[in-house]
Motif scaffolding. Structure first.
Motif, mmCIF file in Angstrom:
data_model
loop_
_atom_site.group_PDB
_atom_site.id
_atom_site.type_symbol
_atom_site.label_atom_id
_atom_site.label_comp_id
_atom_site.label_asym_id
_atom_site.label_seq_id
_atom_site.Cartn_x
_atom_site.Cartn_y
_atom_site.Cartn_z
ATOM 1 N N LYS A 149 -9.483 7.438 -5.147
ATOM 2 C CA LYS A 149 -8.327 6.589 -4.851
ATOM 3 C C LYS A 149 -7.758 6.002 -6.128
ATOM 4 C CE LYS A 149 -11.510 3.045 -3.224
ATOM 5 N NZ LYS A 149 -12.669 3.863 -3.083
ATOM 6 N N GLU A 150 -6.484 5.680 -6.046
ATOM 7 C CA GLU A 150 -5.792 5.103 -7.199
ATOM 8 C C GLU A 150 -4.787 4.086 -6.681
ATOM 9 O OE1 GLU A 150 -2.170 7.348 -9.531
ATOM 10 O OE2 GLU A 150 -4.124 8.270 -9.561
ATOM 11 N N LEU A 151 -4.630 2.990 -7.407
ATOM 12 C CA LEU A 151 -3.674 1.949 -7.024
ATOM 13 C C LEU A 151 -2.269 2.331 -7.470
ATOM 14 C CD1 LEU A 151 -5.459 -1.444 -7.765
ATOM 15 C CD2 LEU A 151 -4.652 -0.617 -5.563
ATOM 16 N N ASP A 152 -1.312 2.163 -6.561
ATOM 17 C CA ASP A 152 0.101 2.403 -6.857
ATOM 18 C C ASP A 152 0.884 1.132 -6.543
ATOM 19 O OD1 ASP A 152 -0.216 5.085 -7.606
ATOM 20 O OD2 ASP A 152 -0.069 5.763 -5.529
ATOM 21 N N PHE A 153 1.824 0.789 -7.401
ATOM 22 C CA PHE A 153 2.662 -0.391 -7.192
ATOM 23 C C PHE A 153 3.820 -0.030 -6.269
ATOM 24 C CE2 PHE A 153 6.230 -3.170 -8.419
ATOM 25 C CZ PHE A 153 5.654 -4.395 -8.142
ATOM 26 N N ILE A 154 3.996 -0.816 -5.196
ATOM 27 C CA ILE A 154 5.097 -0.594 -4.260
ATOM 28 C C ILE A 154 6.282 -1.498 -4.598
ATOM 29 C CG2 ILE A 154 5.820 -0.808 -1.834
ATOM 30 C CD1 ILE A 154 4.086 1.566 -2.274
ATOM 31 N N SER A 155 6.057 -2.808 -4.583
ATOM 32 C CA SER A 155 7.112 -3.772 -4.898
ATOM 33 C C SER A 155 6.458 -5.134 -5.097
ATOM 34 C CB SER A 155 8.135 -3.839 -3.752
ATOM 35 O OG SER A 155 7.572 -4.465 -2.622
ATOM 36 N N GLY A 169 3.250 -5.493 -3.111
ATOM 37 C CA GLY A 169 2.123 -5.409 -4.034
ATOM 38 C C GLY A 169 1.681 -3.981 -4.266
ATOM 39 N N TYR A 170 0.367 -3.788 -4.344
ATOM 40 C CA TYR A 170 -0.216 -2.482 -4.634
ATOM 41 C C TYR A 170 -0.800 -1.870 -3.367
ATOM 42 C CZ TYR A 170 0.055 -3.596 -9.589
ATOM 43 O OH TYR A 170 0.510 -3.906 -10.838
ATOM 44 N N ILE A 171 -0.827 -0.552 -3.332
ATOM 45 C CA ILE A 171 -1.476 0.179 -2.243
ATOM 46 C C ILE A 171 -2.325 1.279 -2.860
ATOM 47 C CG2 ILE A 171 0.246 -0.318 -0.488
ATOM 48 C CD1 ILE A 171 0.320 3.070 -1.933
ATOM 49 N N PHE A 172 -3.241 1.812 -2.081
ATOM 50 C CA PHE A 172 -4.055 2.930 -2.527
ATOM 51 C C PHE A 172 -3.407 4.243 -2.134
ATOM 52 C CE2 PHE A 172 -7.667 -0.123 -2.487
ATOM 53 C CZ PHE A 172 -8.153 0.130 -3.758
ATOM 54 N N THR A 173 -3.489 5.217 -3.023
ATOM 55 C CA THR A 173 -3.195 6.604 -2.713
ATOM 56 C C THR A 173 -4.513 7.347 -2.878
ATOM 57 O OG1 THR A 173 -0.916 6.452 -3.480
ATOM 58 C CG2 THR A 173 -1.870 8.648 -3.372
ATOM 59 N N PHE A 174 -4.856 8.157 -1.878
ATOM 60 C CA PHE A 174 -6.125 8.870 -1.881
ATOM 61 C C PHE A 174 -5.910 10.348 -2.174
ATOM 62 C CE2 PHE A 174 -6.734 5.185 0.758
ATOM 63 C CZ PHE A 174 -8.027 4.770 0.504
ATOM 64 N N ASP A 192 13.073 -5.770 1.944
ATOM 65 C CA ASP A 192 12.777 -4.571 2.706
ATOM 66 C C ASP A 192 11.335 -4.623 3.176
ATOM 67 O OD1 ASP A 192 12.773 -2.112 3.875
ATOM 68 O OD2 ASP A 192 12.791 -0.978 2.002
ATOM 69 N N ASP A 193 11.113 -5.290 4.315
ATOM 70 C CA ASP A 193 9.769 -5.435 4.856
ATOM 71 C C ASP A 193 9.243 -4.141 5.473
ATOM 72 O OD1 ASP A 193 9.516 -8.036 4.125
ATOM 73 O OD2 ASP A 193 10.241 -8.829 6.033
ATOM 74 N N GLU A 194 10.125 -3.195 5.758
ATOM 75 C CA GLU A 194 9.714 -1.970 6.429
ATOM 76 C C GLU A 194 8.614 -1.247 5.656
ATOM 77 O OE1 GLU A 194 12.076 1.898 7.728
ATOM 78 O OE2 GLU A 194 12.984 0.028 8.408
ATOM 79 N N ALA A 195 8.717 -1.190 4.350
ATOM 80 C CA ALA A 195 7.698 -0.514 3.549
ATOM 81 C C ALA A 195 6.380 -1.262 3.574
ATOM 82 C CB ALA A 195 8.184 -0.352 2.111
#
Length: 154
Positions: A103-109, A113-118, A22-25
């Motif tokens: 900001k905090e790191l959240d795991f997507i897949s 990998g990881y993304i930031f949530t602000f 699922d590349d869309e995310a």
């Protein structure tokens, strides 16, 4: 019968690969504060448009907007600093906007990998044409299209 088994096995592998990819995310790296411009002259929230708007982010390579008419802004947040600063010009007036966030790191897949949530904490601004700012939704999430702040304009 062997052909049917091979075909069935190949179909299952194909479905597994397609379902797990699922590349869309992963496509969007949108971490922007979304702001709606409203008129400060009315008691009720009334949308307004600024003309000839240019916005540059301090410590950013390119301008975000250049000589455009805008009623909504998308302001990218800094991954390196807890303060993202912007100079907003409209015709001959200039305002500065400082957005302070955590900001905090959240795991997507595994693929993304990881993304930031602000989390927006404070917005500081000058008053050339910005009257006030209201944070209405403090969380800036990956790829989300939710209005975060209201900018009240003279």
């Amino acid at each position: 019968m062997k052909f049917v088994n091979y075909l069935f096995f190949a179909l299952i592998i194909l479905l597994a690969v397609v379902a797990c990819n699922d590349d869309e995310a992963c496509l969007s790296n949108q971490h922007s504060v979304q702001a709606n411009l409203l008129s400060a002259w009315w008691a009720e929230d009334t949308d307004t448009t600024l003309t000839e708007v240019s916005i540059i982010g301090l410590n950013m390579a390119d301008s975000i907007y250049k000589n455009e008419s805008l009623s909504d802004l998308f302001l990218p947040l800094s991954f390196q600093s807890d303060t993202s600063s912007f100079i907003i010009s409209s015709k001959t007036l200039k305002d500065t906007l400082h957005i302070i966030s955590t900001k905090e790191l959240d795991f997507i897949s595994g693929e993304c990998g990881y993304i930031f949530t602000f989390d927006l904490d404070t917005v500081i601004h000058t008053n050339a044409f910005i009257d006030s700012v209201s944070i209405i939704y403090p969380k800036v999430k990956y790829g989300e299209t939710t209005e975060n702040i209201k900018l009240y304009i003279y």
